[in-house]
Enzyme design. Structure first.
Site, PDB file in Angstrom:
ATOM      1  CG  HIS A 156      -6.637   4.405   4.675  1.00 35.41           C
ATOM      2  ND1 HIS A 156      -6.763   4.770   3.350  1.00 35.41           N
ATOM      3  CD2 HIS A 156      -5.384   3.880   4.785  1.00 35.41           C
ATOM      4  CE1 HIS A 156      -5.654   4.468   2.704  1.00 35.41           C
ATOM      5  NE2 HIS A 156      -4.792   3.931   3.560  1.00 35.41           N
ATOM      6  CD  GLU A 157      -3.332   2.957   7.811  1.00 38.00           C
ATOM      7  OE1 GLU A 157      -2.924   1.803   7.601  1.00 38.00           O
ATOM      8  OE2 GLU A 157      -2.992   3.942   7.125  1.00 38.00           O
ATOM      9  CG  HIS A 160      -4.149  -1.124   4.719  1.00 36.63           C
ATOM     10  ND1 HIS A 160      -3.899  -1.499   3.419  1.00 36.63           N
ATOM     11  CD2 HIS A 160      -4.000   0.226   4.754  1.00 36.63           C
ATOM     12  CE1 HIS A 160      -3.608  -0.431   2.700  1.00 36.63           C
ATOM     13  NE2 HIS A 160      -3.669   0.641   3.490  1.00 36.63           N
TER      14      HIS A 160
END
Length: 886
Positions: A156-157, A160
């Site tokens: 998920h990170e 980003h």
């Protein structure tokens, strides 16, 4: 009368260009040289290393699945801090460090939870700075129930960080209206099911209530997902769900959700952004599952630095040599950290070792090193000779040069670096370059980029403190702010005979250790008259300073212990019969190892710009990991001609600034006046105590709970609330940072400056009608009365939607672009949305609300910010209406 309105605090200059100098490479779908840095304040714990290894293994497999078999983690380097004990399996780190790590492990300054987050400052599709995990997140298994497994969180990170996508949930707008009596949780995809519940006491819940004035669920309402789902998307909403293994794509993207992904990426799905990335373009699906990541453990070594200083004939001009001595002296006396090893080399046509490596234990070693600085300038310039002499300095004490640093300062005109480039590459050293003067070699920045070093530029202008600021930026990569030098003042002015350089330095309770005052003057042999007063009215005069009135022309005062908190007014008189430049630099360190001072880190969007493309200047202002908002931030850009340009940076979520109140201030810069290098200094002020600290944004979602297979609701503990009163803060401050921009490409003098002549605002019931070529055919609003202002100025535009369909839940989308006098068209802005809601029956035309559009734009004409506000009249009648801002 001198009036002190600002706290004067200069932070040690931390130069980070583009994406923090990330070392990551993508090769055949495998990410190589991913760096994970552990902060030196983290207590040694083998569980942290084991948890990271398990996380990486899981994340690599999950990333492979989520990316449709395109990407995985091949090699990862974990940087172990110097504070941990050495072990046989630890290799020596070279260019890897905590400050250039892609993932950091550090404790939050204020203990408000362990939310993983990614620091992002660019727009859609732009890489982020770093991912932050706490040690508790890595070893406390109870947090898995809240965020999901660590490997899934990392993916998920990573999305980003690497691909510049954004969250698909929203803490600010957790719900939205999708039509009459239809309220949805902000999520992607919309097929993720759950219940809307309000937590009461004792772990009990009730149904959420609808607020009449918003037609949305009450504050505190929670979307509780079912533990078992069939939806495969999306990782950027809730990767903790076992069914979720994909990013939202065009087929299931929820464009109605008021989340950052829609706002920042013009309603594109996360997979559309990822598939448009450079990573995706250079990859292809892999045929077989990848192997587990290869993990290297790299131990930080003591800092080893060699100053390589130009002493050629060109350095004898324009007072360069004296300025070099003054700046290098400050570096040796205060900036370089205790416990470091330092050597000195000078060079002209030959390299000369002036001082072998000496370890700094006290002021004795510091003073000794200053005596080896160059005092004469003659001969030609050969940078390779200086670098080769530095290699000899290292080899006299060391068996390996891995991780050693060279600080190369040179006027460098015409010097050829090609003879030593291959040796430099093979040695795995770090070279920081300081280009001094307008004619320094253009290869200096390439040298720093190639070795993972920092680049600085100082003009020949005598009333500039750029050279001292550059040396101040060469701090340790360990990440320990308590050991780093902090500048409280950096000021230089041309002073007329018998006139004064005056001001006030304010020392906050978070700083004051090892405070040093350095005064320098440019030409006179007459010592200036010095007066300095501490907060207890104790005066320091010339007799209290260590004065060198020869060619160096400096006066130094070091305050023993911790300097008294408060205002320190100073007056420095030019006693000479002619004008001269007088400068004052004040440095200090943090008063406590546990309370960090306010810092600023400066970035630019591109270190090698092409005119007339705009450059974005970023300033990340924080105390520890807490963003500081509400500050006044100014950037000063100085070209090779020495002409400074000032501009304010903003944190308002408009223009170049992508997120409001995240502590990252930014602004477009296009006022290039020359071909050549530009130096950038950012100063940050707090006025009347209006600044404050807030929690970080862009966190992984804190899951409130789940609905289990029996229909029961299992709640997690409430999301922790930040309490900044638990910590000690700087009461007010001024901070600065500085960096170097390489010369713009193209002939600056022959290119026009684009400025907006008029605006074009479009609206539609479908956001996709406002994207790309469809923008021109969308419904236009009459903007004839709206005249463009200067860059960064907010403007308002009122629009009365007379012909809008009068249905509850009607959605309106708006976008804008600017056009110049020659009909050149700027980029289309982000798309803003308003929802029209009626609390009862639809109102009559006479009570129709206005939509107010607030504009903030760049001087090049691309309008990059738009917000919508509701104007409505509160009446006693139930026939009320409003426009709701998303």
């Amino acid at each position: 009368k001198m009036e002190q309105k600002w706290w004067d605090l200069f932070v040690a200059l931390l130069l980070l260009l583009d994406v923090k100098g990330s070392l990551v490479k993508l090769h055949n779908g495998g990410y190589e040289d991913v760096v994970i840095g552990i902060h030196p304040k983290i207590a040694e714990n083998a569980k942290i290393i084991n948890s990271i290894k398990d996380m990486l293994k899981e994340a690599s497999s999950y990333l492979f699945l989520a990316s449709q078999q395109r990407f995985y983690f091949r090699t990862v380097k974990i940087v172990i801090p110097l504070t941990w004990a050495s072990k046989p399996e630890y290799k020596r780190s070279s260019r890897e460090s905590y400050v250039n790590a892609d993932i950091i492990v550090a404790e939050p300054f204020v203990k408000y939870g362990d939310e993983p987050y990614t620091s992002q400052y660019g727009g859609c599709g732009k890489k982020g700075r770093y991912i932050h995990f706490t040690s508790n997140f890595l070893i406390n298994d109870s947090l898995v129930n809240i965020y999901g497994s660590r490997g899934r969180i990392l993916v998920h990170e990573w999305a980003h960080l690497r691909w510049g996508v954004f969250e698909e949930y929203s803490y600010d707008a957790p719900f939205y209206s999708s039509g009459i009596n239809k309220i949805e949780a902000t999520r992607c995809s919309a097929s993720i099911n759950g219940q809307y519940r309000f937590a009461t006491t004792g772990g009990r819940t009730r149904r959420c209530r609808i607020e009449r004035h918003t037609e949305l669920y009450e504050p505190g309402c929670l979307f509780i997902p079912y533990k078992k789902q069939t939806s495969l998307a999306s990782i950027m909403f809730m990767q903790s769900l076992s069914s979720v293994s994909q990013f939202c794509d065009k087929s299931n993207h929820n464009f109605m959700a008021p989340n950052m992904q829609n706002k920042m990426c013009s309603y594109k799905s996360t997979w559309e952004v990822i598939s448009g990335s450079a990573d995706f373009a250079s990859s292809r699906p892999l045929g077989a599952p990848p192997p587990d990541p290869i993990i290297h453990l790299m131990k930080t070594r003591e800092r080893i630095v060699c100053l390589v200083l130009d002493a050629s004939a060109q350095m004898g001009k324009d007072n360069r040599l004296n300025r070099l001595i003054q700046a290098a002296k400050l570096f040796l006396l205060h900036i370089i950290e205790k416990g470091s090893w330092v050597g000195i080399v000078t060079f002209n046509s030959k390299g000369n070792i002036q001082a072998g490596l000496q370890k700094i234990f006290s002021d004795i070693e510091r003073q000794s090193l200053t005596s080896h600085l160059p005092t004469t300038a003659a001969g030609d310039c050969n940078i390779c000779e200086g670098v080769n002499a530095a290699f000899q300095v290292f080899s006299q004490k060391l068996t390996s040069t891995e991780g050693c640093e060279i600080v190369l300062l040179t006027n460098g005109e015409g010097s050829d670096l090609s003879p030593c480039l291959s040796k430099i590459q093979s040695q795995e050293i770090i070279i920081h370059t300081i280009a001094f003067g307008s004619k320094a070699s253009n290869e200096l920045e390439k040298l720093a980029d190639m070795t993972g070093g920092k680049t600085f530029y100082a003009t020949d202008s005598l009333d500039s403190n750029g050279l001292i600021d550059a040396f101040g930026g060469i701090s340790s990569g360990s990440g320990d702010a308590s050991q780093q030098s902090i500048q409280l003042e950096s000021k230089a002015e041309k002073i007329a005979p018998m006139k004064w350089l005056q001001g006030v330095v304010t020392i906050d309770k978070t700083v004051g250790k090892d405070t040093l005052f350095l005064i320098a003057w440019s030409s006179s042999t007459s010592t200036p008259e010095i007066s300095l007063t501490d907060p207890k009215e104790k005066k320091y005069l010339n007799k209290d300073f260590r004065i060198e009135n020869s060619n160096i022309r400096t006066a130094v005062l070091k305050i023993s212990g911790t300097a008294t908190t408060g205002n320190w007014p100073y007056s420095i008189k030019n006693t000479d019969s002619a004008d001269q430049v007088i400068s004052l630099t004040v440095t200090t360190r943090a008063a406590s190892a546990t309370v960090p001072p306010v810092t600023v880190k400066t970035y630019i969007s591109n270190s090698n710009n092409s005119f007339p493309n705009p450059m974005i200047i970023y300033a990340d202002v924080s105390q520890g990991f807490l963003p500081v908002i509400g500050a006044k931030v100014m950037a000063t850009v100085e070209s090779t001609s020495g002409k400074p340009v000032e501009l304010a940076l903003y944190d308002e979520g408009a223009g170049a600034d992508i997120i409001k109140h995240d502590g990252i201030y930014s602004r477009y810069f296009i006022a290039f006046s020359d071909n050549g290098r530009y130096s950038i200094k950012v100063s940050v002020h707090e006025h009347d105590k209006t600044s404050r600290r807030i929690r970080r944004q862009n966190q992984a979602m804190y899951v409130s709970g789940y609905v289990d297979s029996t229909g029961g609701i299992v709640l997690n503990p409430p999301r922790p609330v930040i309490n900044v009163t638990d910590a000690s803060f700087a009461s007010s401050f001024m901070v600065t940072s500085c960096l170097c921009l390489k010369k713009p490409n193209g002939n600056v003098s022959s290119l026009p400056c684009f400025s907006a002549d008029r605006y074009e605002i479009k609206m539609s019931g479908n956001p996709f009608d406002l994207i790309d070529v469809k923008f021109a055919s969308a419904t236009s609003l009459d903007t004839s009365a709206l005249k463009p202002e200067f860059s960064g100025v907010k403007q308002t535009f009122q629009y009365k939607p007379d012909e809008l369909t009068k249905e509850n839940g009607t959605l309106m989308y708006f976008a804008i672009r600017a056009i110049d006098e020659s009909d050149n068209v700027g980029e289309v802005s982000n798309i803003a949305r308003a929802t029209r809601l009626f609390r009862a029956a639809p109102p009559s035309t006479s009570t129709q609300p206005f939509v107010v559009i607030v504009l903030c734009f760049a001087v090049i004409g691309a309008v990059l910010g738009i917000a919508l506000y509701a104007l409505h009249k509160w009446k006693q009648s139930r026939r009320e209406s409003m426009v709701s801002m998303d």
